[in-house]
Design a protein around this motif. Structure first.
Motif, PDB file in Angstrom:
ATOM      1  N   VAL A   9       0.852  -1.187   0.000  1.00  0.00           N
ATOM      2  CA  VAL A   9       0.000   0.000   0.000  1.00  0.00           C
ATOM      3  C   VAL A   9       0.884   1.232   0.000  1.00  0.00           C
ATOM      4  N   THR A  10       0.904   1.945  -1.110  1.00  0.00           N
ATOM      5  CA  THR A  10       1.670   3.188  -1.240  1.00  0.00           C
ATOM      6  C   THR A  10       0.866   4.154  -2.094  1.00  0.00           C
ATOM      7  N   ASN A  11       1.359   5.387  -2.184  1.00  0.00           N
ATOM      8  CA  ASN A  11       0.738   6.289  -3.148  1.00  0.00           C
ATOM      9  C   ASN A  11       1.440   6.140  -4.494  1.00  0.00           C
ATOM     10  N   SER A  12       1.060   6.953  -5.450  1.00  0.00           N
ATOM     11  CA  SER A  12       1.551   6.803  -6.827  1.00  0.00           C
ATOM     12  C   SER A  12       3.060   6.987  -6.935  1.00  0.00           C
ATOM     13  N   TYR A  13       3.655   7.740  -6.008  1.00  0.00           N
ATOM     14  CA  TYR A  13       5.099   7.984  -6.029  1.00  0.00           C
ATOM     15  C   TYR A  13       5.876   6.949  -5.217  1.00  0.00           C
ATOM     16  N   GLY A  14       5.183   5.917  -4.738  1.00  0.00           N
ATOM     17  CA  GLY A  14       5.861   4.881  -3.978  1.00  0.00           C
ATOM     18  C   GLY A  14       6.100   5.244  -2.534  1.00  0.00           C
ATOM     19  N   LEU A  15       5.445   6.288  -2.038  1.00  0.00           N
ATOM     20  CA  LEU A  15       5.592   6.697  -0.650  1.00  0.00           C
ATOM     21  C   LEU A  15       4.539   6.014   0.214  1.00  0.00           C
TER      22      LEU A  15
END
Length: 341
Positions: A9-15
């Protein structure tokens, strides 16, 4: 190190952020406003005192969540970069949606209408990496149908627009008071488009809140109030019905539905129910928290943090609220017999 290396589970930038929070900044973020304004005043003694007066654990669970600690999460996290004047313009008849905007947007995400890019490269500008309700999820449905029939959002839109959106019994549908059919249809689309872009959100307003040091101050503050309430009940001074539960009061964040995804489905199937993890006997994923090698249930954890439990490895130093006493709010001390003072 990208969170995608160790988390699914991350956001689109891999954070390590909620998927709908596409902020690319690799730091803990806060904003002092929600979409350019202040949704409500900061929680003060009167709100904590009202919560303390709850007679049941179900009511106290609700007020500790949505009435006290929840708004603090929202107001210290903040929300920005959601630039739709139909919602953010203070003169708009729909400006009341600005405060709970993210809560409503998350409902669209749970149902599957709101989609975010799976990945955005590190050099992708933030304005090019945004969520939306794309054509595929909208296929075969109108904005009105999504807001009023496919999801329960229209109910809350009406409650936050102070009579601008109202249910018309004759037409058997929601209408925008004073709008022609053409203007109304256009406005439903504008509102859906605005709700489909969460913008950027501070960690405290998301499931990534433990990143922010404030999280670790706020949660014990809520537990301390509950501990004090349980002390008075145990003494017989102010009974509390501790039957496990959660009182539902039509809060905007309380969807009241469980959403499931069937293999290959484009949208989730959502039914009225309680999400796993919220029931008394549901198991928490914290092995060894109470007993080595075992994971406790909600009920077991609640029993363990009973302030009268001699095995509890911590204790609050005081249950005094002197700052509230200066506002003539006793926070339970008026229920304590004088012989104990």
């Amino acid at each position: 190190q990208k969170a995608s290396n160790y988390s699914t589970v991350t956001n689109s930038y891999g954070l390590l952020r909620s998927p709908w929070n596409t902020d690319p900044t690799p730091k803990v973020m806060r904003h002092d406003k929600v979409n350019g304004g202040y949704w409500e005043p900061m929680v003060g003694c009167s709100r904590w005192d009202a919560c303390f007066e709850s007679d049941t654990l179900a009511d106290m669970n609700n007020c500790l969540n949505g009435g006290t600690h929840g708004p603090i999460h929202i107001m210290t996290g903040g929300q920005w970069s959601m630039n739709y004047s139909i919602v953010t313009d203070p003169m708009s008849p729909f400006s009341g949606i600005s405060g709970p905007h993210l809560l409503l947007a998350k409902h669209l995400w749970r149902y599957g209408f709101l989609n975010c890019p799976e990945t955005c490269s590190s050099d992708t500008p933030a304005e090019m990496c945004t969520c939306q309700c794309g054509a595929e999820s909208r296929e075969g449905t109108t904005p009105y149908e999504i807001l009023a029939e496919k999801t329960p959002l229209m109910h809350w839109l009406a409650s936050h627009t102070h009579g601008t959106i109202a249910y018309n019994d004759t037409a058997a549908r929601y209408t925008i008071v004073g709008y022609s059919a053409e203007k109304e249809e256009k406005t439903w689309n504008q509102l859906l488009t605005a709700l489909c872009d969460p913008g950027h959100v501070g960690e405290m307003y998301t499931s990534a809140a433990p990143y922010d040091p404030l999280f670790w101050v706020l949660h014990p503050t809520a537990e301390r109030l509950l501990q004090w309430r349980r002390v008075l009940s145990a003494k017989g001074w102010k009974p509390l019905n501790e039957t496990w539960g959660y009182a539902h009061h039509d809060d905007t964040s309380d969807l009241g539905r469980v959403c499931n995804w069937e293999p290959g489905a484009k949208l989730a199937t959502c039914k009225v129910g309680t999400c796993p993890g919220h029931n008394a006997d549901d198991v928490l994923p914290f092995e060894g928290l109470i007993v080595d090698g075992e994971m406790p249930t909600n009920a077991e954890l609640y029993d363990f943090i009973d302030p009268t439990n001699p095995a509890l490895p911590y204790v609050y130093d005081t249950f005094e609220y002197s700052h509230c006493a200066r506002e003539n709010l006793a926070i339970g001390w008026d229920d304590v017999p004088h012989s104990y003072l």
